[in-house]
Design an enzyme around this catalytic site. Structure first.
Site: not given
Ligand code: IMP
Length: 193
Positions: A8-9, A11, A68, A148, A150, A176
């Site tokens: 839903n992002n 951007n 993910d 955002f 870490y 990544h």
């Molecule tokens: P998501 O699956 O992209 O929502 O990532 C899960 C969680 O991993 C996020 O809520 C962050 O805590 C961490 N995370 C994933 N990608 C990043 C990044 O690029 N920078 C910092 N934290 C990240």
């Protein structure tokens, strides 16, 4: 051809739409009327990405891709990994997550870590996955205030700044998520119109 990006992002959606071939129209979860929380109950990053993409196909009938991500710390045997967002609790507080990780690594010199993204693509009845890894280390304190999660405590290999001190453009090139996305894009380039 239409493809749902399970996000839903807006951007993120716009950014990806710019990179993929014009004949593929990306739809967001909003566009397909999906306003519910998609389950993410697997124990691996890959499992969650696949679960989300399959959920959309099963419940909404669209071909779809979902991502993910997580942070894997060597010294902690890959934790927080799939639990990165809620490492310090269900409130999903980025600062609390970083503080907990810094505490666990207090006085530890081996600070290697990697971010990992898996994108799962559900297309024409098949699932393919694309993985992007960014290696680096956990700093001893927070630096920078961009980004955002870490970002303030992750310094990618070969750079002297944390993700939170970098221009977004540079982060996207080496991250990544950026790497997994490039793999997905070169895969779908091959698809006929
Ligand atoms: P998501 O699956 O992209 O929502 O990532 C899960 C969680 O991993 C996020 O809520 C962050 O805590 C961490 N995370 C994933 N990608 C990043 C990044 O690029 N920078 C910092 N934290 C990240």
């Amino acid at each position: 051809m239409q493809l749902v990006f399970a996000t839903n992002n807006l951007n993120k959606l716009k950014e990806v739409q710019k990179l993929i071939p014009q004949h593929i129209k990306l739809l967001s979860l909003n566009d397909i009327g999906c306003f519910e929380e998609i389950p993410e109950t697997q124990t691996t990053i890959e499992g969650n990405a696949i679960q989300k993409a399959e959920y959309i196909k099963t419940h909404y009938g669209y071909d779809c891709f979902a991502d993910d991500s997580g942070l894997e710390v060597d010294y902690l045997n890959g934790a927080p990994g799939v639990f990165s967002a809620r490492y310090a609790g269900e409130q999903r507080d980025a600062n609390a997550n970083m503080n907990l990780l810094l505490l666990k690594l207090e006085h530890i010199t081996h600070r290697a870590a990697q971010f990992k993204t898996v994108i799962a693509l559900q297309l024409n009845g098949e699932i393919d996955t694309f993985t992007g890894i960014c290696k680096g280390e956990i700093t001893e304190k927070k630096f920078g205030n961009q980004g955002f999660g870490y970002d303030p405590i992750f310094k990618p290999l070969g750079y002297n700044q944390t993700f939170a001190e970098m221009e977004l453009e540079l982060k996207n090139q080496i991250s990544h998520r950026g790497k997994a996305l490039m793999k997905l894009i070169s895969f779908i380039q091959e698809f006929p119109k």
